[in-house]
Write a protein that holds these residues in place. Structure first.
Motif: not given
Ligand code: ADP
Length: 668
Positions: A425-432
């Motif tokens: 989730d953290t990576l996904y948020r950072m990716d976004q």
């Protein structure tokens, strides 16, 4: 006159009359007088007549009795041996022995005792008849070496017959039936292993003296030998049956354990099953038990689940707290030993967890192992009497240990999965956030880029005054770099477009889309010195989708096939179709993609190491391609070597496709 009769009847005169049949003496009759007197010759004659009549009556009775004589013994023996074959339990067989014997012999009480196969000194009564208290007999354990007749018989392997035990000093009367009444006793060993081993004993008792003739005895010996032989097989059958029960119970438990993944549910289940095996109907104290675990596999113990234990007791146990070196735990947890104590005094000395709510007159500790470690112990206030239950409980404890290990691993895996989900989730948020940032910058870059490009073009054309060769060269570098940045901006914006704009769903002919794309690529292919061709096994290949996006997909793959090619190479497009799918391959004879990087080329901004420096690119093309294909429910894969690369993708055909094949669209 025998003294006991003289004592009982104080007669002064007596007339004794012999009874005989065919001149053979069969007994006598006596007339006694309570006062002294002489017997007259008439009385003597009458007496003889009566005696003759009695003798005749006895002879007749004997004849009559002969008619009712038992069937020939061979027949009974044979029938018995067939009967034995049908038996499935030891008790059935021993009861059948007693009832068959009753066809030969009149006995008042009979029993069959069997010896424990593991301990030849211990016996129990499998069948009894005519006993005043059969239940008492069945519960009694017989120790052969303490009973002289049995010990002698085991040694000599021969029957023992007391024709009359009254006054016989050798005879040691047993409990039942009333020993005062018993006159004749016959003990016959049950011999197996070619008559070398005593496996049990038949005992017959009669209130009559000499009740068992030689012939009867030999018949009984034969029956006993047959029974002894059958016992071996029956023991096997019973053992198999027992094993089967055991396996059924274990299968049931392991199935239940497999279904359970929560540790507490599992412990509850294990404790319930073990307690039900320890529970006997004739128990006097309430069965209590618990599963006690080593906390974090350390020294502190935790009472995890209890059986018939009060909350007060559980709290007491857990707050005290207890350690693995306390009480019997030192033996069971630290040394992994099975502990069983049935002496209350010993228990009082050994356990420290005495409590008003606990009744401990017997104690068992069953270690729970997981691999080499003891992870806990099942405790209960009951010892186990029979070997089968012991074996079963041991296996359940082993199963439980393995199941608990599984649960522990599972909960660790779960915790890890949660961690991974959070990381994802953290990576996904950072990716976004990164995407948003890039999109914003890209957007902001567009306007200045247009200016840079416009002015550079004007300056190169000389519209802003003459420029020398060096300046031209510099401007051309600016032009080229600006173009690269422009491409990047274009690709990023395309990506955003794909993500944000809804996909159209209309019938699209991929043959037409591919042909157009190839046509547009012909020029750049020629410039690169390449040949480009398209081949299709169908005239049209319809899919449901977005023609614009599908066109982009072809443009991307074709431009890569041209860009990463070698001069004189080839690019070819092949379109095929089966009942469900359109399959398209785009192949080139270029530099190929190293095996190790094949998985990564689909990532955004990823570019193979070998191409980064030499070829212009953004690393976004294939990411776009994959998204477009997946948005159309298709899939794409790649094969590559030094000789070239082939990208193949398939998309589901649309129903319009089939109609289209049946009736080609009209061209106006
Ligand atoms: P790029 O803009 O770099 O071409 P892509 O996403 O289209 O980005 O491709 C990613 C990387 O995959 C490229 O940088 C290149 O290394 C490799 N690649 C793609 N297509 C081919 C091909 N036909 N032959 C060799 N390498 C290729």
């Amino acid at each position: 006159m025998p003294p006991e009769i003289a004592d009982a009847f104080p007669v002064y005169a007596a007339l004794y009359l012999p009874l005989s049949i065919n001149e053979q003496r069969i007994g006598g009759a006596m007339l006694g007088y309570f006062e002294p007197r002489a017997i007259t010759p008439e009385e003597m004659e009458r007496g003889e007549q009566v005696a003759a009549q009695v003798s005749t009556a006895i002879a007749k009775a004997k004849l009559l009795h002969m008619k009712h004589l038992p069937r020939p013994s061979a027949e009974i023996q044979l029938e018995f041996s067939f009967h034995l074959m049908e038996m499935t339990t030891l008790v059935e067989a021993t009861e059948a022995l007693l009832s068959t014997v009753s066809q030969f012999a009149d006995y008042d009480a009979g029993s069959v005792m069997l010896l424990d196969p593991d301990n030849g000194d211990v016996g129990y009564f499998a069948a009894v008849e005519g006993y005043t208290d059969p239940a008492e007999a069945r519960h009694r354990t017989v120790y052969v070496s303490t009973i002289p007749h049995l010990a002698q018989m085991r040694h000599e392997r021969k029957e023992i017959y007391f024709a009359d035990v009254r006054g016989n000093k050798e005879w040691r009367p047993s409990h039942q039936p009333d020993p005062r009444e018993v006159r004749s006793v016959l003990l016959v060993p049950l011999l197996s292993h070619q008559q070398t081993k005593m496996v049990g004993c038949l005992t017959l008792k009669s209130y009559l003296p000499d009740a068992f003739s030689q012939e009867v005895r030999s018949n009984i010996v034969l029956l006993c030998n047959q029974t002894a032989t059958a016992l071996g097989n029956l023991r096997l059958i019973e053992e198999t049956q027992r094993r089967l029960n055991e396996v059924t119970i274990l299968a049931d438990i392991s199935e239940a354990l497999n279904r359970t993944i929560e540790l507490d549910d599992m412990l509850q289940l294990i404790l319930q099953r073990v307690m039900s095996l320890l529970n006997h109907s004739d128990d006097y104290t309430t069965l209590q038990g618990a599963v006690i675990l080593r906390q974090e596999l350390g020294d502190t113990l935790r009472l995890a689940v209890g059986y018939n234990l009060s909350d007060a007791y559980c709290t007491y146990f857990n707050t005290r707290p207890f350690y693995s070196h306390d009480s019997t735990f030192a033996q069971s947890i630290l040394h992994g030993e099975w502990v069983e104590v049935n002496d209350p005094e010993e228990i009082a000395k050994r356990i420290e967890y005495a409590h008003a709510d606990l009744v401990v007159e017997e104690l068992i500790n069953i270690p729970l192992r997981s691999g080499l470690e003891v992870i806990g112990v099942i405790v209960a206030n009951r010892v186990i009497a029979d070997p089968m239950t012991r074996r079963l409980v041991r296996t359940i404890a082993d199963l439980a240990g393995a199941a608990m290990l599984k649960t522990r691993l599972l909960s660790q895996a779960r915790a890890r999965a949660v961690e991974l989900m959070e990381a994802h989730d953290t990576l996904y948020r950072m990716d976004q956030q990164r995407d948003e940032f890039i999109q914003n910058i890209t957007h902001d870059l567009r306007a200045p880029l247009t200016f840079i490009r416009g002015y550079t073009d004007l300056m190169i054309e000389g519209a802003m005054g003459d420029i020398n060769d060096e300046q031209r060269e510099a401007l051309e570098v600016i032009q080229e770099r600006t173009e690269a940045v422009n491409r990047l901006v274009g690709d990023i914006l395309k990506l955003k477009q794909i993500e944000s704009q809804p996909l159209k769903e209309e019938p699209v002919d991929l043959v037409a889309v591919a042909t157009n794309a190839v046509r547009s690529a012909v020029m750049s292919a020629r410039q690169a010195g390449l040949e480009i061709q398209i081949d299709h096994s169908v005239e049209q290949a319809f899919v449901l989708g977005d023609a614009g996006r599908l066109g982009q997909l072809f443009d991307n793959l074709l431009s890569n096939a041209i860009k990463y090619n070698r001069p004189g190479g080839q690019v070819s497009v092949q379109i095929d179709q089966n009942e469900a799918k359109v399959i398209i391959s785009i192949s080139d004879t270029g530099i190929g993609i190293p095996e190790a990087e094949l998985d990564r080329i689909w990532e955004r901004y990823y570019r193979a190491h070998s191409t980064v420096k030499t070829y212009a690119g953004t690393g976004l093309g294939l990411a776009n391609v994959r998204r477009i294909i997946e948005a159309h429910d298709g899939r794409i894969w790649v094969r590559s070597s030094h000789q070239g690369t082939t990208f193949t993708f398939e998309l589901p055909i649309s129903s319009e496709n089939i109609q289209a094949i049946d009736s080609p669209p009209m061209i106006l």
